[in-house]
Design a protein around this motif. Structure first.
Motif, mmCIF file in Angstrom:
data_model
loop_
_atom_site.group_PDB
_atom_site.id
_atom_site.type_symbol
_atom_site.label_atom_id
_atom_site.label_comp_id
_atom_site.label_asym_id
_atom_site.label_seq_id
_atom_site.Cartn_x
_atom_site.Cartn_y
_atom_site.Cartn_z
ATOM 1 N N LYS A 1 -20.281 21.665 84.232
ATOM 2 C CA LYS A 1 -18.957 22.278 84.388
ATOM 3 C C LYS A 1 -17.862 21.216 84.344
ATOM 4 O O LYS A 1 -16.840 21.394 83.682
ATOM 5 C CB LYS A 1 -18.886 23.034 85.712
ATOM 6 N N THR A 2 -18.081 20.108 85.039
ATOM 7 C CA THR A 2 -17.080 19.039 85.067
ATOM 8 C C THR A 2 -16.876 18.446 83.682
ATOM 9 O O THR A 2 -15.750 18.225 83.239
ATOM 10 C CB THR A 2 -17.515 17.932 86.049
ATOM 11 N N LYS A 3 -17.983 18.192 82.976
ATOM 12 C CA LYS A 3 -17.880 17.618 81.631
ATOM 13 C C LYS A 3 -17.165 18.578 80.686
ATOM 14 O O LYS A 3 -16.370 18.153 79.848
ATOM 15 C CB LYS A 3 -19.273 17.281 81.090
ATOM 16 N N SER B 1 -23.078 21.461 88.121
ATOM 17 C CA SER B 1 -21.732 20.959 88.423
ATOM 18 C C SER B 1 -21.316 19.885 87.435
ATOM 19 O O SER B 1 -20.152 19.807 87.044
ATOM 20 C CB SER B 1 -21.659 20.435 89.855
ATOM 21 N N VAL B 2 -22.270 19.062 86.995
ATOM 22 C CA VAL B 2 -21.955 18.032 86.003
ATOM 23 C C VAL B 2 -21.545 18.676 84.689
ATOM 24 O O VAL B 2 -20.557 18.274 84.065
ATOM 25 C CB VAL B 2 -23.163 17.088 85.786
ATOM 26 N N TYR C 1 -25.241 11.456 85.918
ATOM 27 C CA TYR C 1 -23.970 12.070 85.550
ATOM 28 C C TYR C 1 -23.452 11.479 84.251
ATOM 29 O O TYR C 1 -22.936 12.185 83.394
ATOM 30 C CB TYR C 1 -22.953 11.862 86.671
ATOM 31 N N LYS D 1 -14.904 20.809 81.550
ATOM 32 C CA LYS D 1 -13.487 20.777 81.914
ATOM 33 C C LYS D 1 -12.816 19.541 81.330
ATOM 34 O O LYS D 1 -11.712 19.619 80.803
ATOM 35 C CB LYS D 1 -13.318 20.787 83.435
ATOM 36 N N GLU D 2 -13.507 18.383 81.431
ATOM 37 C CA GLU D 2 -12.955 17.151 80.872
ATOM 38 C C GLU D 2 -12.768 17.280 79.366
ATOM 39 O O GLU D 2 -11.747 16.866 78.814
ATOM 40 C CB GLU D 2 -13.875 15.970 81.184
#
Length: 126
Positions: free
Chosen positions: A97-99, A94-95, A54, A101-102
């Protein structure tokens, strides 16, 4: 005593069977405990590797998607079993997408900070 009625003429054999049964039970329990500990250690190692992955994964910028897809030809996950490959694909998605968003949140915060700093500077000029 266990089996003493069946084997009354051999009390030594009864003791040996009892000790053997107890030793087998203890060995079985120890084996189960060791197996569970190995299972937990393997799960912990897997989660540590996923955390490292991640941290390492770099998301492509939205404009660089074409380059990212072209470099995808040499995929390291092609050597994994199909079920693990699907899990890894879901995790990486998912990583990403999360990155993203961050990254978007950081940009928004920078924009808000810049806007508020500009307002403060403008108010000081008045």
């Amino acid at each position: 005593m266990l089996g003493s009625g069946l084997i009354s003429h051999r009390p030594g054999l009864v003791k040996v069977l009892q000790v053997t049964g107890i030793a087998f039970s203890v060995a079985l329990l120890c084996g189960l405990v060791v197996s569970y500990m190995i299972y937990r250690l393997a799960k912990a190692e897997e989660s540590q590797q996923l955390e490292k992955l991640y941290e390492i994964v770099e998301i492509p910028l939205l404009g660089d998607d074409k380059e990212f897809l072209e470099d995808d030809g040499q995929d390291a996950s092609s050597h994994l079993p199909p079920e693990k490959e699907k899990e890894l694909g879901k995790f990486i998605s998912s990583v990403i997408k999360t990155k993203r968003k961050e990254s978007i949140l950081k940009k928004k915060l920078k924009g808000k900070q810049t806007f508020s700093n500009n307002k403060i500077i403008q108010m000081e000029d008045l």
